[in-house]
Design a protein around this motif. Sequence first.
Motif, mmCIF file in Angstrom:
data_model
loop_
_atom_site.group_PDB
_atom_site.id
_atom_site.type_symbol
_atom_site.label_atom_id
_atom_site.label_comp_id
_atom_site.label_asym_id
_atom_site.label_seq_id
_atom_site.Cartn_x
_atom_site.Cartn_y
_atom_site.Cartn_z
ATOM 1 N N PRO A 85 0.831 -1.209 0.000
ATOM 2 C CA PRO A 85 0.000 0.000 0.000
ATOM 3 C C PRO A 85 0.867 1.261 0.000
ATOM 4 O O PRO A 85 1.967 1.276 0.536
ATOM 5 C CB PRO A 85 -0.785 -0.102 1.316
ATOM 6 N N ASP A 86 0.340 2.309 -0.589
ATOM 7 C CA ASP A 86 0.994 3.609 -0.612
ATOM 8 C C ASP A 86 0.764 4.291 0.741
ATOM 9 O O ASP A 86 -0.381 4.591 1.085
ATOM 10 C CB ASP A 86 0.407 4.441 -1.751
ATOM 11 N N ALA A 92 1.142 7.292 1.750
ATOM 12 C CA ALA A 92 0.459 8.583 1.628
ATOM 13 C C ALA A 92 -1.043 8.394 1.465
ATOM 14 O O ALA A 92 -1.837 9.173 1.993
ATOM 15 C CB ALA A 92 1.027 9.372 0.451
ATOM 16 N N ARG A 93 -1.427 7.357 0.740
ATOM 17 C CA ARG A 93 -2.849 7.066 0.545
ATOM 18 C C ARG A 93 -3.496 6.689 1.879
ATOM 19 O O ARG A 93 -4.588 7.152 2.214
ATOM 20 C CB ARG A 93 -3.011 5.949 -0.478
ATOM 21 N N ILE A 94 -2.819 5.858 2.649
ATOM 22 C CA ILE A 94 -3.349 5.455 3.955
ATOM 23 C C ILE A 94 -3.393 6.652 4.902
ATOM 24 O O ILE A 94 -4.368 6.847 5.624
ATOM 25 C CB ILE A 94 -2.528 4.292 4.541
ATOM 26 N N ASP A 95 -2.357 7.489 4.900
ATOM 27 C CA ASP A 95 -2.356 8.687 5.743
ATOM 28 C C ASP A 95 -3.532 9.599 5.417
ATOM 29 O O ASP A 95 -4.067 10.272 6.294
ATOM 30 C CB ASP A 95 -1.045 9.452 5.586
ATOM 31 N N ALA A 96 -3.930 9.629 4.146
ATOM 32 C CA ALA A 96 -5.049 10.477 3.739
ATOM 33 C C ALA A 96 -6.368 10.014 4.359
ATOM 34 O O ALA A 96 -7.311 10.796 4.449
ATOM 35 C CB ALA A 96 -5.163 10.501 2.220
ATOM 36 N N GLY A 156 -6.589 1.577 7.232
ATOM 37 C CA GLY A 156 -6.335 2.809 7.955
ATOM 38 C C GLY A 156 -7.533 3.704 8.168
ATOM 39 O O GLY A 156 -7.393 4.800 8.704
ATOM 40 N N TYR A 157 -8.724 3.271 7.775
ATOM 41 C CA TYR A 157 -9.925 4.045 8.061
ATOM 42 C C TYR A 157 -10.263 3.884 9.537
ATOM 43 O O TYR A 157 -10.217 2.775 10.080
ATOM 44 C CB TYR A 157 -11.118 3.567 7.226
#
Length: 140
Positions: free
Chosen positions: A76-77, A79-83, A130-131
């Motif tokens: 997983p990216d 940055a995508r999870i942090d978003a 990460g939600y």
Amino acid sequence: MSDLTGKPAFSIKGLAPYIHVFDMPVALAFYRDVLGFAIKYSSGDGDDVDWVLLQLNDIEFMLNTAYEKERRPAAPDPARIDAHADTTFYFSCRETDALYAHLQSKGVKATEPFITGYGFKAVYLKDPDGYQLCFHWPAE
């Protein structure tokens, strides 16, 4: 349009949030096998599909893969999870203590039930993508 009483001539019932997941089998292992959602509709057979509509009681929730299988990166990216940090799904759950015990038995990391500043007893956790999820009910 509305009828003569001023009420809308249509009825909206329910909501089905739609989120992207990195790995559908991992997401299903969490939402179906841990939380108890059932697959209502799917884009194919088995767990390795691109889209599902899940249902638990009156709740509907859609999962879609963020990448088509042939284009999915190895990991997983971040940055995508942090978003996802700005997204929280709130679920009504009267039995927060029992839910917490269930999550612990499944090895899911979650906050211990606590009383929020708005007067609800809540349990928070993150799903595999990460939600943030919150299960809460008015404190008695």
